[in-house]
Design a protein around this motif. Structure first.
Motif, PDB file in Angstrom:
ATOM      1  N   SER A 107       0.705  -1.228   0.044  1.00  0.00           N
ATOM      2  CA  SER A 107      -0.046  -0.093  -0.183  1.00  0.00           C
ATOM      3  C   SER A 107       0.815   1.176  -0.132  1.00  0.00           C
ATOM      4  CB  SER A 107      -0.750  -0.124   1.321  1.00  0.00           C
ATOM      5  OG  SER A 107      -0.150   0.113   2.369  1.00  0.00           O
TER       6      SER A 107
ATOM      7  N   ALA B  45       3.519   1.732  -4.428  1.00  0.00           N
ATOM      8  CA  ALA B  45       2.731   1.087  -5.562  1.00  0.00           C
ATOM      9  C   ALA B  45       3.741   0.364  -6.710  1.00  0.00           C
ATOM     10  CB  ALA B  45       2.102   2.218  -6.425  1.00  0.00           C
TER      11      ALA B  45
ATOM     12  N   ARG C 155       3.565  -3.038  -5.835  1.00  0.00           N
ATOM     13  CA  ARG C 155       2.250  -3.630  -5.892  1.00  0.00           C
ATOM     14  C   ARG C 155       1.688  -4.151  -7.395  1.00  0.00           C
ATOM     15  NH1 ARG C 155      -0.125   0.436  -3.760  1.00  0.00           N
ATOM     16  NH2 ARG C 155      -1.009   1.290  -5.762  1.00  0.00           N
TER      17      ARG C 155
END
Length: 255
Positions: free
Chosen positions: A158, A161, A164
């Motif tokens: 979180s 990014a 992610r």
């Protein structure tokens, strides 16, 4: 990322080598890779190619150990066999850890792990088939504490990014720099949010001095620790002792 990893990597690793904590071990596939050429080796359970991050985290989600780079086709045992997690312990360079559980003394710390990991003296796994309230309470407590590393992964993704989504680079070394820098910055954020005024300049004073040893002694000590880590009887006894300790604590709270 490269400069950040080189500037703070040794400082973070020196702190890890100085403090012994009861942490949680888990392996998680995080990075999705774009190059089709990597899909054979790096394709795991999903449809995308992945690289695995093995990490150890505590209840504050501080990441004490991160090993990134194994292809997604490997399982947790394959990653553990290649991981340097126990290298310092086996080489006699780890800080000494001694604790008591149910009246017995243990000379190595332990990690909370899930059922796939081997029965080593440094792992505490959940009870396979809990029988009775005592085993069930211990099983649930172990599973709940093991979620700390899942929270650490969630926070890491979180916050950054770049780890992610799908990877934007093809070079594995660049991906390693990105992941290493992200983990270091994650730990710096944890320190900052802890509300303490920390001086990062003292990290270079930390570390464990290594005394030169004869090769024969080093090999004998390495093999002794290597076999003690993988002692399944100690693993079973440690689990029973911790279960008794937790049951005593749970009974006192329930009384």
């Amino acid at each position: 990322c490269s400069g950040h990893s080189e500037a703070f990597g040794d400082e973070q690793s020196s702190r890890v080598s100085r403090y012994a904590r009861v942490c949680r071990l888990h392996a998680l596939e995080m990075e999705e890779l774009s190059p089709k050429a990597w899909h054979g080796q790096f394709k795991g359970r999903g449809k995308d190619a992945t690289i695995i991050l093995e990490a150890v985290a505590d209840y504050e989600t501080w990441i004490w150990h991160a090993y990134f780079g194994m292809p997604g086709s490997c399982n947790d045992i394959n990653v553990l066999d290649r991981s340097p997690l126990f290298a310092n312990l086996e080489n006699g360079e780890a800080p000494p850890v001694t604790f008591e559980a149910n009246g017995r003394t243990y000379n190595y710390g332990y990690y909370l792990a899930d059922g796939i990991y081997p029965r080593w003296s440094t792992f505490v796994k959940p009870v396979a088939t809990p029988q009775g309230k005592k085993e069930l309470v211990f099983h649930n407590a172990q599973a709940a504490a093991r979620k700390d590393v899942e929270r650490a992964f969630g926070i890491l993704q979180s916050q950054f990014a770049i780890v992610r989504g799908p990877a934007r680079f093809w070079d594995q070394k660049i991906l390693w720099y990105i992941m290493t820098a992200s983990v270091i910055m994650h730990n710096m954020i944890i320190e900052n949010e802890r509300g303490k005024d920390l001086d990062y300049n003292f990290y270079h004073l930390m570390g464990i001095p290594v005394n030169p040893m004869r090769k024969e002694q080093r090999i004998r000590r390495f093999m002794k620790v290597y076999n003690e880590i993988r002692d399944s009887d100690v693993h079973d006894q440690l689990q029973k002792d911790l279960m008794e300790e937790h049951w005593k604590w749970h009974g006192e709270r329930s009384a």
